[in-house]
Design an enzyme around this catalytic site. Structure first.
Site, PDB file in Angstrom:
ATOM      1  N   LYS A   1       0.960   3.776  -3.285  1.00 24.03           N
ATOM      2  CA  LYS A   1       0.585   5.180  -3.182  1.00 24.03           C
ATOM      3  C   LYS A   1       1.758   6.090  -3.547  1.00 24.03           C
ATOM      4  O   LYS A   1       1.559   7.162  -4.137  1.00 24.03           O
ATOM      5  CB  LYS A   1       0.062   5.487  -1.782  1.00 24.03           C
ATOM      6  CG  LYS A   1      -1.302   4.865  -1.489  1.00 24.03           C
ATOM      7  CD  LYS A   1      -2.348   5.249  -2.528  1.00 24.03           C
ATOM      8  CE  LYS A   1      -3.746   4.806  -2.143  1.00 24.03           C
ATOM      9  NZ  LYS A   1      -4.742   5.142  -3.192  1.00 24.03           N
TER      10      LYS A   1
ATOM     11  N   TYR B   1       0.834  -1.206   0.000  1.00 22.09           N
ATOM     12  CA  TYR B   1       0.000   0.000   0.000  1.00 22.09           C
ATOM     13  C   TYR B   1       0.867   1.254   0.000  1.00 22.09           C
ATOM     14  O   TYR B   1       0.652   2.166  -0.802  1.00 22.09           O
ATOM     15  CB  TYR B   1      -0.919  -0.011   1.213  1.00 22.09           C
ATOM     16  CG  TYR B   1      -1.892   1.149   1.244  1.00 22.09           C
ATOM     17  CD1 TYR B   1      -2.939   1.223   0.333  1.00 22.09           C
ATOM     18  CD2 TYR B   1      -1.762   2.173   2.179  1.00 22.09           C
ATOM     19  CE1 TYR B   1      -3.836   2.279   0.347  1.00 22.09           C
ATOM     20  CE2 TYR B   1      -2.653   3.235   2.206  1.00 22.09           C
ATOM     21  CZ  TYR B   1      -3.679   3.285   1.292  1.00 22.09           C
ATOM     22  OH  TYR B   1      -4.556   4.337   1.308  1.00 22.09           O
TER      23      TYR B   1
END
Length: 255
Positions: free
Chosen positions: A164, A160
């Site tokens: 991002k 994650y």
């Protein structure tokens, strides 16, 4: 500052709850023709119901952003309906139910799944709208990343934080590539907001002490709301941000 988007065509992915729902409703309330998209059809209907309650109806479409063909079909349909695409908000993403684990426990499937929805999806959507926006000589692309992409993930999910960060890199690259056609590309990086079932579980997992520490690390000493994120998106999509591109705006209460 009076921001309106009368008759502008706006696509919002990940609009079944949380940030995406707030963003879709905010554009609809300001006169835009909104296409709210998600894979969660039932919750997408809830978004549409809320829009009707506010007398600001919007269109809904079940779309898996990890499918390039599905994304292209969506954008083709929007163009046929309205003749243009003014704003794209790439909000679809998340952790897909994963939790923090040691790196040696992460499977290739777990790693790639998070990249597919957070990075590939944003890429496919931008790729599909770019020719339309170029022809118009104007467009707004806003990606929703996370504070995890600028620092570390509070959940410890390696994919994650990495995805991002990659999305932020894509934002900056596309800003330079598309700028000569009047297309701006910007990024909103939210802090921790209780916006969906996943963040509710995360909040509960901290316990009272952990929740208190999290709040103490925020300058404003309080959590934000999905509407706070929507307001940042509205700014980037508006004429007030006409000379702003390639930027990442942290909306996190101050760190």
């Amino acid at each position: 500052m009076n921001v309106t988007f009368e008759q502008q065509s706006v696509i919002v992915t990940g609009a079944a709850h949380g940030f995406g729902r707030a963003i879709a409703l905010a554009f609809a309330q300001r006169g835009a023709v909104v296409w709210a998209c998600d894979v969660q059809e039932e919750r997408l209907h809830e978004t549409a119901h809320l829009a009707r309650q506010g007398a600001t109806p919007l269109h809904t479409r079940a779309v898996d952003v990890t499918s390039r063909d599905a994304v292209q079909a969506l954008v083709d349909g929007v163009q046929q309906h309205t003749g243009r695409v003014d704003v794209l908000v790439n909000n679809a993403g998340g952790v897909l139910g994963q939790v923090g684990r040691p790196i040696e426990a992460i499977t290739p499937q777990d790693w790639h799944a998070i990249f597919q929805v957070n990075v590939d999806g944003a890429f496919y959507c931008a790729q599909a709208v770019a020719p339309i926006m170029k022809q118009q000589g104007r467009g707004r692309i806003i990606n929703i990343s996370s504070g995890a992409g600028l620092g570390i993930s509070l959940t410890g999910i390696q994919a994650y934080a990495s995805a991002k960060a990659a999305q932020i890199g894509l934002t900056r690259q596309l800003a330079h590539e598309l700028g000569e056609w009047g297309i701006t590309v910007n990024n909103v990086a939210p802090g921790f907001v209780r916006s969906n079932p996943t963040t509710e579980k995360q909040w509960e997992s901290y316990g009272e002490d952990g929740q208190r520490r999290l709040l103490q690390n925020i300058a404003l000493k309080r959590l934000g709301s999905p509407e706070d994120i929507a307001h940042a998106v509205l700014f980037f999509a508006s004429d007030y941000a006409g000379w702003v591109t390639g930027q990442v705006l942290s909306v996190d209460g101050g760190k």
